[in-house]
Design an enzyme around this catalytic site. Structure first.
Site, short mmCIF file in Angstrom:
data_model
loop_
_atom_site.label_atom_id
_atom_site.label_comp_id
_atom_site.label_asym_id
_atom_site.label_seq_id
_atom_site.Cartn_x
_atom_site.Cartn_y
_atom_site.Cartn_z
N LEU A 14 0.74 -1.19 -0.14
CA LEU A 14 0.08 0.01 0.00
C LEU A 14 0.87 1.27 -0.09
CD1 LEU A 14 -2.85 -1.15 2.67
CD2 LEU A 14 -3.05 -0.94 0.16
N GLY A 15 1.97 1.16 0.51
CA GLY A 15 2.94 2.28 0.60
C GLY A 15 4.10 1.95 1.35
N GLN A 16 5.19 2.90 0.91
CA GLN A 16 6.48 2.59 1.85
C GLN A 16 7.02 4.15 2.34
OE1 GLN A 16 8.07 0.69 -2.07
NE2 GLN A 16 9.08 -0.79 -0.54
N GLY A 17 7.79 3.92 3.39
CA GLY A 17 8.17 4.99 4.10
C GLY A 17 9.51 4.74 4.99
N GLY A 18 9.74 5.83 5.58
CA GLY A 18 11.17 5.81 6.57
C GLY A 18 10.99 4.68 7.67
N THR A 72 7.27 -0.68 5.38
CA THR A 72 6.51 -0.95 4.26
C THR A 72 5.03 -1.58 4.65
OG1 THR A 72 8.29 -1.61 2.95
CG2 THR A 72 6.16 -2.13 2.07
N VAL A 73 4.00 -1.14 4.10
CA VAL A 73 2.57 -1.35 4.78
C VAL A 73 1.83 -2.29 3.48
CG1 VAL A 73 0.58 -0.52 5.32
CG2 VAL A 73 2.46 0.88 5.93
N LYS A 127 2.18 -3.40 8.82
CA LYS A 127 3.24 -2.68 8.58
C LYS A 127 4.41 -3.61 8.86
CE LYS A 127 5.23 1.89 10.10
NZ LYS A 127 5.16 3.06 10.74
N ASP A 159 4.56 14.30 13.58
CA ASP A 159 4.52 14.15 12.09
C ASP A 159 3.16 14.20 11.32
OD1 ASP A 159 6.03 14.01 9.63
OD2 ASP A 159 6.06 11.79 9.33
#
Length: 690
Positions: free
Chosen positions: A402-406, A409-410, A424, A521
């Site tokens: 669904l998404g990736q970030g610092g 990964t989800v 996650k 954040d």
């Protein structure tokens, strides 16, 4: 010797008529204890562990009295409408709260049944809260806190046909808090405005969602309702179930299952392919899919053959061959049984040791200790095992991302009970910060707010920790503001509602949790939209909890440029006002439709927040507003939100409002959208700012 034995088995199977494989039809599943009434009144079935009469029920909580051909739950004096074993739910009647007054402010509160200290609670998934009427603020509360609610208005100048959804015009709706035990419902006027109509009544009630979908044709239907059905979840106490647990047999384990939690409550179920009553040792029986109305389950040239736990479709001439192959396969399998069992035992031992090692390394023992220290008050955080999450995410298939970030990964996943989840997969946890990570999981597990993404649990037996959240389907606020989307027109009303919901969520985190939580954040990419486009604050990977009485915490600066509080950036002191600044940037995004750091300003070091403040000082606000905002928003509402955003962006954190004050101001602006005091409220806001 072995070949001779196999040959004898083959000859026996060849001479065995196919019809001999037929079996006698199974007896009906046992639902009620012997010699106990199985129903009451209008065919309301009373299955065990509920029961009518002495020694017919599991414990006193589940005793049922049959009065005037109607079943009543004795412990709570509630009329039973249905008992549904597969989901462990019951349906009961509850009153509709109503108030009809003329020329006076309405305020009426009614307490529904108190379920404290009982194995019952209001169902989170099956109920919904509804309010109807004009100028109606319908709210829910427990014995010691507010739980939320909604408000509905009427616009006499633009009557619209009711489309079955309650979005605030004549009726409104809200979700039900998780594991709710006590509930007060109240209706009141949004403001002091009164009307002279005799039929100006206000209603509020909790109701079974499925029943409402079939009965609710217009808000006016409610005036004829005195009671509505409500769904309660129920469990049994594990300590009283010990006798059955001690006598479990392999046959029980293969047909039934039971699950519980640290609170001592337990529910049982029949496994797939079986039906009946799992609260009896032999209560779940095989479902014969080939009998009754399932005659066409197989193609015309195929024969349906039932087996324990399922069925298969085979051709008549291959039925005997199939049995022969099955017999030969069983014989050959016996030859490799010992070798296979030995090899499997080694593999399982290695896997168990690896899971135990990962569980300890990721802080599993510390997490269990923390959860147990809350004496059962933290029961929403489940410790998942790696097997069920692997299955849910198709072994973390890249197509499920669904998404990736610092922070990791989800992945999108689906549990065996049908719930859609977001998993996650975190980055490797630094061992030096392990205790901090575990404390954070425990704190997040206590957060229960309709506008905060719910943490369902975690898995610590894998190489890196896994966090499991509820799935939010409609993407991020950033996408709707900055990416073209033809499916949804992001109107001013939607923007104002989203801003209010996010502010209420942050206010809850700052002042209503066990320990204050600072998100650190807040940005439009961390604000998700659910199926009804309600805001859900997400991504607590950098959040921090603050001890009671502590005003700030010194920490390494983390956040996103464009949203980052300049005071926090220079002092490294995180306060609740840091979230206020970031929320102010989100308000400016909603007003202007521009990104926090537009690409044309990136090299010049400019950002949207500073540009917005300068524009406000030069009295040029309308030069930077989003065209949709200018077209659809009322001037007094836009000015009020802009002034509030400027307050949030004050360089001095002490001069910023609290999130609670921000939430109140936004809610006041929303409530005045259709009132007669809009202009007066805008003038008061402007005067207080000057």
């Amino acid at each position: 010797m072995i070949l001779q034995l196999l040959f004898q088995v083959l000859i026996f199977l060849l001479s065995w008529p196919v019809k001999s494989m037929a079996k006698a039809p199974p007896s009906p599943p046992l639902l009620t204890k012997p010699n106990c009434p199985s129903s009451c009144g209008n065919n309301v079935s009373i299955p065990y562990p509920f029961g009518i009469g002495a020694d017919c029920y599991f414990d006193h909580w589940l005793a049922v009295d049959c009065k005037s051909h109607k079943p009543f739950l004795r412990s709570l004096n509630l009329e039973l409408l249905e008992i549904y074993l597969p989901k462990s739910t019951i349906r009961v009647n509850q009153p509709v709260v109503s108030s009809c007054h003329q020329n006076e402010t309405i305020r009426k509160a009614v307490s529904l049944v108190n379920l404290e200290n009982s194995p019952f609670y209001f169902s989170y998934y099956d109920n919904i809260f509804i309010g109807t009427g004009c100028n109606n603020l319908a709210s829910m509360s427990s014995s010691n806190s507010s739980l939320g609610g909604c408000f509905s208005i009427c616009n006499e100048n633009s009557k619209t046909e009711f489309d079955g959804t309650c979005i605030g015009i004549e009726c409104c709706q809200a979700g039900v808090p998780w594991a709710l035990k006590s509930l007060y419902i109240s209706v009141s006027s949004i403001n002091n405005e009164t009307r002279n109509k005799q039929d100006d009544c206000k209603y509020a009630f909790l109701v079974d969602t499925e029943w409402l979908d079939n009965k609710f044709n217009s808000p006016g239907d409610v005036q004829n309702w005195k009671q509505v059905p409500v769904v309660l979840d129920w469990r049994i106490y594990n300590t009283s179930f010990g006798k059955l647990a001690e006598n479990k047999s392999p046959s029980y384990e293969s047909t039934s299952g039971c699950g519980g939690d640290d609170s001592g409550l337990l529910r049982c179920f029949c496994r797939e392919g079986y039906e009946g009553n799992p609260y009896f040792l032999q209560g779940c029986q095989d479902v014969d899919e080939c009998e009754g109305g399932n005659a066409d389950i197989c193609k015309s040239n195929m024969v349906c053959e039932n087996y324990i736990g399922g069925y298969r479709c085979i051709t008549p001439e291959k039925s005997k061959v199939y049995m022969i192959i099955l017999g030969i396969g069983t014989g050959l399998g016996a030859l490799f049984l010992l070798v296979g069992a030995w090899w499997l035992c080694i593999k399982i031992r290695k896997r168990i040791k690896l899971k135990e090692k990962n569980f300890k390394r990721n802080g599993g023992l510390l997490l269990e200790k923390q959860l147990n220290s809350f004496d059962g008050s933290v029961d929403r955080c489940k410790i998942f095992n790696s097997k069920e999450l692997n299955k849910a995410t198709d072994h973390f298939n890249v197509n499920r991302i669904l998404g990736q970030g610092g922070q990791g990964t989800v992945y999108k996943g689906m549990l065996t009970d049908g719930r859609i989840i977001a998993v996650k997969k975190s980055e490797v946890v630094n061992q030096g910060k392990l205790e901090e990570f575990i404390n954070e999981v425990v704190i997040l597990s206590q957060i229960n707010h309709r506008n905060v993404v719910k943490l369902l649990g975690c898995c610590l037996e894998t190489n890196v920790p896994l966090l499991v959240y509820e799935f939010i389907p409609n993407g991020t606020l950033f996408q709707y503001l900055h990416d073209q989307n033809e499916e949804l027109l992001f109107t001013w009303d939607i923007r104002l509602r989203v801003a209010t919901e996010v502010a209420e969520a942050l206010s809850y985190l700052h002042s209503s949790t066990y320990l204050p939580v600072y998100h650190r954040d807040i940005k439009s990419t961390n604000i998700l939209l659910d199926e009804k486009y309600r805001a859900k604050v997400a991504d607590f990977g950098t959040s921090r909890s603050i001890a009671v009485g502590q005003t700030h915490v010194s920490t390494k600066v983390q956040g996103t440029f464009g949203y980052l509080d300049p005071e926090y950036f220079h002092s490294s002191q995180l306060t609740d006002k840091s979230d206020v600044y970031s929320f102010g940037v989100v308000l400016v995004e909603l007003l202007t439709g521009q990104k926090p750091i537009p690409s044309v300003w990136a090299e010049e070091g400019k950002n949207l927040a500073n540009y917005f403040v300068i524009t406000m000082e030069e009295n040029c606000l309308y030069d930077i507003l989003d065209p949709q905002v200018k077209q659809m928003g009322k001037e007094e509402e836009i000015i009020a939100v802009a002034i509030l955003a400027r307050k949030c962006l004050n360089p001095n954190g002490r001069n910023r409002p609290t999130m609670k004050e921000v939430a109140i101001e936004l809610e006041r602006t929303r409530a005045s959208q259709n009132g007669s005091n809009d202009q007066q409220n805008s003038e008061e806001v402007a005067v207080s700012e000057n």
